[in-house]
Design an enzyme around this catalytic site. Structure first.
Site, PDB file in Angstrom:
ATOM      1  CB  ILE A  30      46.383 179.475  64.499  1.00 40.02           C
ATOM      2  CG1 ILE A  30      45.533 179.944  63.346  1.00 40.02           C
ATOM      3  CG2 ILE A  30      46.926 177.757  64.520  1.00 40.02           C
ATOM      4  CD1 ILE A  30      45.443 181.391  62.934  1.00 40.02           C
ATOM      5  CG  HIS A  93      56.989 177.607  70.102  1.00 33.99           C
ATOM      6  ND1 HIS A  93      57.645 176.623  69.260  1.00 33.99           N
ATOM      7  CD2 HIS A  93      55.663 176.739  70.518  1.00 33.99           C
ATOM      8  CE1 HIS A  93      56.882 175.398  69.288  1.00 33.99           C
ATOM      9  NE2 HIS A  93      55.734 175.606  70.041  1.00 33.99           N
TER      10      HIS A  93
HETATM   11  P1  5GP Z   1      53.915 172.936  70.204  1.00 36.38           P
HETATM   12  O1  5GP Z   1      55.113 172.848  69.280  1.00 36.38           O
HETATM   13  O2  5GP Z   1      54.596 174.044  71.435  1.00 36.38           O
HETATM   14  O3  5GP Z   1      53.606 171.679  70.660  1.00 36.38           O
HETATM   15  O4  5GP Z   1      52.620 173.440  69.495  1.00 36.38           O
HETATM   16  C1  5GP Z   1      52.750 174.339  68.460  1.00 36.38           C
HETATM   17  C2  5GP Z   1      51.768 175.432  68.664  1.00 36.38           C
HETATM   18  O5  5GP Z   1      51.827 176.585  67.527  1.00 36.38           O
HETATM   19  C3  5GP Z   1      50.139 174.989  68.731  1.00 36.38           C
HETATM   20  O6  5GP Z   1      49.644 175.620  69.862  1.00 36.38           O
HETATM   21  C4  5GP Z   1      49.596 175.446  67.522  1.00 36.38           C
HETATM   22  O7  5GP Z   1      48.237 175.917  67.612  1.00 36.38           O
HETATM   23  C5  5GP Z   1      50.324 176.534  67.053  1.00 36.38           C
HETATM   24  N1  5GP Z   1      50.494 176.813  65.733  1.00 36.38           N
HETATM   25  C6  5GP Z   1      50.632 175.732  64.845  1.00 36.38           C
HETATM   26  N2  5GP Z   1      50.783 176.142  63.553  1.00 36.38           N
HETATM   27  C7  5GP Z   1      50.546 177.504  63.654  1.00 36.38           C
HETATM   28  C8  5GP Z   1      50.452 178.399  62.596  1.00 36.38           C
HETATM   29  O8  5GP Z   1      50.428 178.168  61.259  1.00 36.38           O
HETATM   30  N3  5GP Z   1      50.133 179.592  62.995  1.00 36.38           N
HETATM   31  C9  5GP Z   1      49.972 180.097  64.215  1.00 36.38           C
HETATM   32  N4  5GP Z   1      49.516 181.259  64.651  1.00 36.38           N
HETATM   33  N5  5GP Z   1      50.220 179.158  65.166  1.00 36.38           N
HETATM   34  C10 5GP Z   1      50.367 177.792  64.774  1.00 36.38           C
END
Ligand code: 5GP
Length: 131
Positions: A30, A93
Site C-alpha cells: 500500500i 513476507h
Molecule cells: P515490514 O514489516 O516489511 O517492515 O513493512 C510492512 C510493509 O507492509 C510496508 O511496506 C507497508 O507499506 C506494508 N503494509 C502495511 N500495512 C499494509 C496494508 O494494510 N496493506 C498493504 N497492502 N500493505 C501494508
C-alpha cells in the site's frame, strides 16, 4: 489476534490482490517504493521469515518467483529486487520491488502515492501475467 495480513487474506481488509493459492497470497504494498512493489506471504501466520518451516519457506520462494516473473512482464524494469524486513507487520513476507537503479529499493525513500484506480490497474495487469 490475527495480523493485518491474515485479515487481508480473509478479505476483512481490502487489498490489491495479485495472486493466491491454498498456501500463499500476493498483493501490492500500500506504500510502494515503485509501481508494482508487491508483498508475498504464506497464509500460515508466522512472524519471522526464518522461523517458517522449510517446506513452506521453499514454497514461498517458488510462489514469489512466479509473482516476480509476472511483475517483470508488466512493469518496465531491469529486474525484481527482493527484501525482507518484517519490522512493521509480524507476519512473514517478502517484498518484491521492480528495479532500474539500486536506489529504487531504498526503504528511506518517500513512498509513491497512487490512486485507487492505478493500484487496481497495476494489480490486474500483474495478475493477468501470473502463471
Ligand atoms: P515490514 O514489516 O516489511 O517492515 O513493512 C510492512 C510493509 O507492509 C510496508 O511496506 C507497508 O507499506 C506494508 N503494509 C502495511 N500495512 C499494509 C496494508 O494494510 N496493506 C498493504 N497492502 N500493505 C501494508
Amino acid at each position: 489476534m490475527a495480523t493485518i495480513f491474515s485479515r487481508i487474506v480473509k478479505g476483512e481488509i481490502p487489498s490489491y490482490r495479485i495472486a493466491e493459492d491454498e498456501r500463499y497470497f500476493a498483493f501490492l504494498d500500500i506504500n510502494p517504493l515503485a509501481e508494482g512493489h508487491a508483498l508475498v506471504i504464506p497464509k500460515k501466520e508466522i512472524d519471522y521469515l526464518f522461523d517458517v518451516d522449510d517446506e513452506t519457506l521453499a514454497g514461498l520462494i517458488l510462489f514469489s518467483k512466479r509473482v516476480a516473473k509476472a511483475i517483470e512482464k508488466t512493469i518496465p524494469c531491469k529486474r525484481i529486487g527482493v527484501a525482507v524486513l518484517g519490522l512493521e507487520v509480524p507476519h512473514a513476507h517478502i517484498h518484491l520491488v521492480p528495479l532500474i537503479n539500486e536506489s529504487d529499493i531504498n526503504f528511506f525513500k518517500p513512498k509513491l502515492k497512487l490512486t485507487t484506480e492505478r493500484f487496481k490497474e497495476i494489480a490486474e495487469k500483474i495478475s493477468n501475467e501470473f502463471i
